[in-house]
Design a protein around this motif. Structure first.
Motif, PDB file in Angstrom:
ATOM      1  N   GLU A   1       0.809  -1.215   0.000  1.00 61.13           N
ATOM      2  CA  GLU A   1       0.000   0.000   0.000  1.00 61.13           C
ATOM      3  C   GLU A   1       0.846   1.272   0.000  1.00 61.13           C
ATOM      4  N   ARG A   2       2.115   1.171   0.349  1.00 58.06           N
ATOM      5  CA  ARG A   2       2.946   2.383   0.392  1.00 58.06           C
ATOM      6  C   ARG A   2       3.286   2.896  -1.006  1.00 58.06           C
ATOM      7  N   PHE A   3       2.933   2.149  -2.054  1.00 58.63           N
ATOM      8  CA  PHE A   3       3.182   2.609  -3.418  1.00 58.63           C
ATOM      9  C   PHE A   3       1.976   3.326  -4.030  1.00 58.63           C
ATOM     10  N   LEU A   4       0.880   3.425  -3.290  1.00 59.17           N
ATOM     11  CA  LEU A   4      -0.284   4.127  -3.817  1.00 59.17           C
ATOM     12  C   LEU A   4       0.008   5.625  -3.885  1.00 59.17           C
ATOM     13  N   PRO A   5      -0.165   6.250  -5.040  1.00 59.74           N
ATOM     14  CA  PRO A   5       0.211   7.658  -5.195  1.00 59.74           C
ATOM     15  C   PRO A   5      -0.822   8.591  -4.586  1.00 59.74           C
ATOM     16  N   GLU A   6      -0.399   9.842  -4.383  1.00 61.25           N
ATOM     17  CA  GLU A   6      -1.297  10.852  -3.806  1.00 61.25           C
ATOM     18  C   GLU A   6      -2.430  11.191  -4.753  1.00 61.25           C
ATOM     19  N   SER A   7      -2.186  11.162  -6.048  1.00 57.23           N
ATOM     20  CA  SER A   7      -3.205  11.516  -7.027  1.00 57.23           C
ATOM     21  C   SER A   7      -3.145  10.545  -8.197  1.00 57.23           C
TER      22      SER A   7
ATOM     23  N   ALA B   1     -15.576  15.411   6.724  1.00 61.42           N
ATOM     24  CA  ALA B   1     -14.315  15.897   7.286  1.00 61.42           C
ATOM     25  C   ALA B   1     -14.089  17.334   6.848  1.00 61.42           C
ATOM     26  N   ASP B   2     -13.159  17.998   7.516  1.00 63.41           N
ATOM     27  CA  ASP B   2     -12.862  19.395   7.183  1.00 63.41           C
ATOM     28  C   ASP B   2     -12.050  19.517   5.894  1.00 63.41           C
ATOM     29  N   GLU B   3     -11.363  18.441   5.515  1.00 57.14           N
ATOM     30  CA  GLU B   3     -10.527  18.433   4.319  1.00 57.14           C
ATOM     31  C   GLU B   3     -10.830  17.182   3.512  1.00 57.14           C
ATOM     32  N   PRO B   4     -10.418  17.128   2.242  1.00 57.41           N
ATOM     33  CA  PRO B   4     -10.626  15.908   1.449  1.00 57.41           C
ATOM     34  C   PRO B   4     -10.063  14.681   2.158  1.00 57.41           C
ATOM     35  N   ILE B   5     -10.815  13.600   2.126  1.00 52.55           N
ATOM     36  CA  ILE B   5     -10.441  12.373   2.829  1.00 52.55           C
ATOM     37  C   ILE B   5      -9.416  11.595   2.013  1.00 52.55           C
ATOM     38  N   ASP B   6      -8.294  11.275   2.649  1.00 48.91           N
ATOM     39  CA  ASP B   6      -7.240  10.494   2.007  1.00 48.91           C
ATOM     40  C   ASP B   6      -7.582   9.008   2.187  1.00 48.91           C
ATOM     41  N   LEU B   7      -8.059   8.379   1.115  1.00 46.88           N
ATOM     42  CA  LEU B   7      -8.486   6.990   1.210  1.00 46.88           C
ATOM     43  C   LEU B   7      -7.324   6.054   1.509  1.00 46.88           C
ATOM     44  N   ARG B   8      -6.113   6.473   1.205  1.00 42.96           N
ATOM     45  CA  ARG B   8      -4.950   5.642   1.511  1.00 42.96           C
ATOM     46  C   ARG B   8      -4.769   5.499   3.017  1.00 42.96           C
ATOM     47  N   PHE B   9      -5.078   6.543   3.765  1.00 43.28           N
ATOM     48  CA  PHE B   9      -4.992   6.464   5.223  1.00 43.28           C
ATOM     49  C   PHE B   9      -6.008   5.450   5.749  1.00 43.28           C
TER      50      PHE B   9
ATOM     51  N   PRO C   1       4.050  10.669   3.541  1.00 39.70           N
ATOM     52  CA  PRO C   1       3.068  10.467   4.613  1.00 39.70           C
ATOM     53  C   PRO C   1       1.634  10.647   4.100  1.00 39.70           C
ATOM     54  N   VAL C   2       0.717   9.911   4.709  1.00 41.50           N
ATOM     55  CA  VAL C   2      -0.695  10.060   4.375  1.00 41.50           C
ATOM     56  C   VAL C   2      -1.382  10.874   5.468  1.00 41.50           C
TER      57      VAL C   2
END
Length: 421
Positions: free
Chosen positions: A28-34, A190-198, A142-143
């Motif tokens: 899962e650490r290879f999943l990109p931010e976008s 949430a107050d900000e876009p949810i990072d599904l990777r987290f 970091p996520v």
């Protein structure tokens, strides 16, 4: 039906290359931010998919099966690991529960890069016209944990939902239907876009025995395998019947024993086993259906579980078998057509992809399809919001308040990941 092909498979054959790699650590650490990405991981094994070589949006699994067969015939695959299960170009999919009653679309995508691990062996597959560089992509940074997560209610109140359960119990007791699975939802903002990777990281950490998935904005950790097809052997894990209090020590052993003896839960489970066995039978040369279920223990719930196995021919691929099995009584009811009508009339909820098949299929028809449970959907037009889902099987002996408590327990994995559990 809509097909969106990013690479032009019609003008030239595609080349795919698979190489063996050293263990890359957590996939899962290879999943990109976008950008498009997918994941299907259990006990550290499975894969992540990066990029999108092709995408097919549809209403049916059958159409997706035909599309993937056509696409896979145009791919030339060079592999250092020929014949290994799950290695090579894949199609990764997520399908709606009931396409006739949903505004959501089903989707099947072909990742440009796949990084996988199975049985202690690791690999990377790249798909494209040319790709001389087979170096691993850099791991992510970091996520972001969800900020300011707040429950904002669901499509119906708890009182309304328990009232619907009562109506369904009455229908069952009057012999209009045998079992109906009812779902409810809960929205979190949430107050900000949810990072599904987290969220995926937390689910993998807390629920390693489940299949953690991330496809097209939906993330979850499901304990239910609709089917695995591997070298002509098909396996389906049926879950139905649940308890949800402590699972450790004496209390856990006592609850497991009570679940195994519960007439209500055994009845609910038998409906689900029968529906899967009857759906698989026309495709199997031989089948094994255990006489009694076992008890599957997860961190916050226990389920009655039965693993059905069968032998199928090369003409029966994983995606076609998934089409034959979905929806089973475990997520719909019995008889299927009556349960679907009751769900549509009374549930007042567009399930979208919740309780639909999620998983992958390879070029030879092998694959794994789970049921998209214990998850939530984030949509592109509202990245700060996630819609969570949970369901319960209703039979003649169901108590509305107990069924509500069961759905609360099934929401726990996602609420924990969101910082609300």
């Amino acid at each position: 039906m809509l097909a969106k092909v990013i690479l032009d498979f019609g003008s030239a054959r595609m080349r795919a290359t698979t190489v063996a790699i050293d263990d890359p650590g957590p996939l899962e650490r290879f999943l990109p931010e976008s950008g498009p990405s997918t994941a299907f991981i259990r006990r550290g094994e499975g894969f992540v998919g990066l990029g999108e070589a092709a995408r097919f949006e549809t209403d049916t699994l059958e159409a997706a099966d035909v599309w993937w067969e056509e696409i896979s015939q145009q791919i030339d695959h060079d592999s250092e690991m020929p014949g290994e299960f799950g290695v090579g170009p894949l199609a990764v999919g997520l399908f709606t529960f009931d396409p006739d009653r949903s505004e959501e679309r089903s989707v099947l995508t072909v990742p440009q890069t796949v990084i996988g691990r199975r049985g202690g062996r690791c690999w990377m597959t790249r798909l494209g016209v040319s790709h001389n560089d087979m170096a691993l992509p850099p791991p992510r940074g970091p996520v972001q944990a969800p900020v300011g997560s707040t429950r904002i209610g669901g499509s119906m109140s708890e009182d309304v939902w328990t009232g619907i359960v009562g109506e369904v119990v009455s229908l069952i007791r009057s012999d209009e239907v045998a079992k109906v699975v009812l779902a409810r939802d809960l929205r979190v903002r949430a107050d900000e876009p949810i990072d599904l990777r987290f969220l995926l990281d937390r689910l993998i950490e807390n629920y390693p025995m489940t299949w953690a998935y991330l496809v097209d904005g939906m993330v979850g950790a499901t304990p239910e395998l609709l089917l695995r097809r591997q070298d002509g052997l098909v396996t389906s894990r049926v879950l139905a019947g649940t308890v949800w209090q402590g699972s450790e020590g004496h209390e856990g052993r006592q609850l497991a024993a009570e679940l195994a003896r519960s007439e209500k839960d055994i009845s609910e489970h038998e409906f689900a086993v029968t529906s899967v066995a009857e759906a698989l039978a026309p495709y199997c040369h031989a089948m094994n259906v255990p006489d009694a279920p076992s008890v599957l223990r997860l961190p916050n719930v226990m389920h009655l579980a039965t693993d059905i196995t069968g032998v199928v021919g090369p003409e029966s691929g994983a995606l076609g078998l998934a089409a034959a099995l979905h929806p089973s009584a475990a997520v719909c009811g019995t008889p299927t057509h009556l349960a679907l009508d009751i769900i549509s009339e009374l549930e007042s909820l567009d399930r979208g992809r919740y309780a639909g098949p999620v998983g992958w299929v390879g070029m030879n028809g092998d694959g794994e399809w789970a049921i998209a449970l214990r998850g939530g959907q984030v949509r592109a037009d509202s990245p700060n919001d996630i819609q969570l889902f949970a369901g319960a099987g209703i039979v003649a002996d169901s108590d509305p308040q107990i069924e509500l408590a069961e759905t609360d327990a099934k929401l726990v994995p996602m609420l924990q990941a969101l910082g609300l559990g």
